[in-house]
Design a protein around this motif. Sequence first.
Motif, short mmCIF file in Angstrom:
data_model
loop_
_atom_site.label_atom_id
_atom_site.label_comp_id
_atom_site.label_asym_id
_atom_site.label_seq_id
_atom_site.Cartn_x
_atom_site.Cartn_y
_atom_site.Cartn_z
N VAL A 286 -33.87 6.16 -5.24
CA VAL A 286 -33.01 6.22 -6.61
C VAL A 286 -31.77 7.52 -6.39
N GLU A 287 -33.04 8.96 -6.77
CA GLU A 287 -31.96 10.11 -6.83
C GLU A 287 -32.20 10.66 -5.23
N ASN A 288 -32.58 10.09 -4.18
CA ASN A 288 -32.13 10.73 -3.16
C ASN A 288 -31.18 9.75 -2.21
N GLU A 289 -30.53 8.65 -2.71
CA GLU A 289 -29.48 8.06 -2.18
C GLU A 289 -28.61 8.91 -2.83
N ARG A 290 -28.63 9.02 -4.22
CA ARG A 290 -27.62 10.06 -5.21
C ARG A 290 -27.40 11.82 -4.34
N LEU A 291 -28.64 11.82 -3.99
CA LEU A 291 -28.01 14.05 -3.48
C LEU A 291 -27.98 13.50 -2.11
N LEU A 292 -28.19 12.18 -0.86
CA LEU A 292 -27.33 12.40 -0.07
C LEU A 292 -25.74 12.10 -0.78
N ALA A 293 -25.30 11.41 -0.81
CA ALA A 293 -23.87 10.65 -1.31
C ALA A 293 -23.15 12.03 -1.84
N GLU A 294 -23.57 13.08 -2.24
CA GLU A 294 -23.18 14.20 -2.78
C GLU A 294 -23.77 15.46 -1.00
N MET A 295 -24.57 15.45 -0.52
CA MET A 295 -24.43 16.40 0.57
C MET A 295 -24.24 16.09 1.59
N VAL A 296 -24.19 15.21 2.57
CA VAL A 296 -23.56 14.34 3.19
C VAL A 296 -21.70 14.65 3.42
N PRO A 297 -21.52 13.89 2.50
CA PRO A 297 -19.94 14.59 2.44
C PRO A 297 -19.42 15.71 2.26
N ALA A 298 -20.47 16.08 1.45
CA ALA A 298 -19.42 18.08 1.65
C ALA A 298 -19.89 18.63 2.98
#
Length: 524
Positions: A286-298
């Motif tokens: 769950v936490e990693n999905e949020r991290l990836l949602a921020e990291m990948v688009p950036a």
Amino acid sequence: MTNSEVEPTGTPAAPTDEPTVSLVEIEPGVAVLFADKAPDDLDLIPFEMLSAKTGRRLTDKLAMAAGIGNLAAQGAQGATTVQGLVRLAPQTLQALKTAQPMTSGGWNMGTLVTSNSRFAHSVRWAPATGAQTAGLLATLGPAAALLALQVQLASISRRIDENIELTRDVLRALHEDQWATLLGLHETTMRAVREAQVVGAVTDHVFAPIATREADLRTQRLLFMSFLRGHIKALDTNGPSRRAYIQKNIEQLLADAHGVLMAEWSWYRAQVLRAGHISRDEANAVENERLLAEMVPAAEREHTQVMDDVAALLAGLERQCRLMAELPEERSLPFTTKRRNIRDAVAMAEALAERVAELRNVARTQRAPLDPPLTVFDEAVPADVLRILRWAVPDEEPLLAIADVNLDRLVGDNAYLGVTPRRFFISAQNAVRRQGTIDREFPLSDIRYVRFRQRDKRGPVLDVITMDENIRLTFDDWAGKGQGLDDARRLGDLLAAAMNLPESEQRTDPLLGGESSTGQALTR
């Protein structure tokens, strides 16, 4: 057409059957394939380097969000599932933008063809810019980042495994102190991608060498980006200054563009591998999905900006080199070891530009030779003039008209008058033919009034009144009769078609009864 392309058609390919193949273009050039069975003749990119649980969660969300998770309930045969990704060629993307396909149920209808252009499957597709695709990605939420990750992995595995050779020696010579680090980062990240593809995951062992190079990756990227943006700033000037800068710095420009590509793609591969490594941590999904949602688009935004910058630099560099190659005095340019023919520099810039277009998955277009429909000359337009103006006319605008005119001065100067859809320009003929420069250009929106006047036994006069000045041009005697006169008059009509008086420049006066002078003139 390759076997992974989609070609829009004016009518559905199979009007009696609902398509069993659906494509949702989740970014320009990459689409998710939904089908009951993946076509054998389709170049499919399977979902890889994600854990099994993550992959199932992603495909389930995709199918549900697209509303085609089970077409059997809607009357089609078989259950439609997510099969993987397909890459659309740039030519196909261009066709999809300009065609007017049939639609059905909110989907565009098209045809999937084999490599020999034979019909294979009817297909329905949703473009990346469409509301349907936007709604799908919005529904996915954080899972959209994992989809973007898979797209990036596919892009890297398909197109970044070849080195650029033409300018490598130049880069090594000019940046000898950075070369070992730059090459080491390139090879380390390439090896990690190959290993991840072999094992089907970004494991701890695969990612460990990347994790220790984070500082070097950022340092090299920032260093070469600073070189790139320095060149862009230096070239943001007038034509003669741009050409002088390129004449002095051509080798440095090519080397730094090559260096940016190596540094940028090493950094970008590392970001994608890191995201793949994070996605395997199921304990913190769950936490990693949020991290990836921020990291990948950036990472995607930063990467896109850098690639846009290097593409713009190379496009300008190639254009200026091609212009110099057409000028009579330009034959060679200085390099470290020896002077090189200007056409060698053109070839090197073109090769880098081709590679950047491939990396961005866009069709690289070449400026077409000029073929103005209206020419006002005693004889044909000199061929060298059109070759030079092909690269001197700004913004790749088509040349609508060109004329041989004279500047109305005490000592008349021969000049060229050109018209494009957005501007007109006037330049001394020597400036164009010897230096490749355009002296003055004006937006068509600045034209306030145009007057064309014939004269006895002499060529006509063309007055162009702009917002800031009055321009008087004359024609030689050949334009005073016959076809020459007809062509000159049409040129005047072409410019007169752009006449306008903006509301901000219109005036009223109580002596004229409150009406504007323009309004009264129209009522007389």
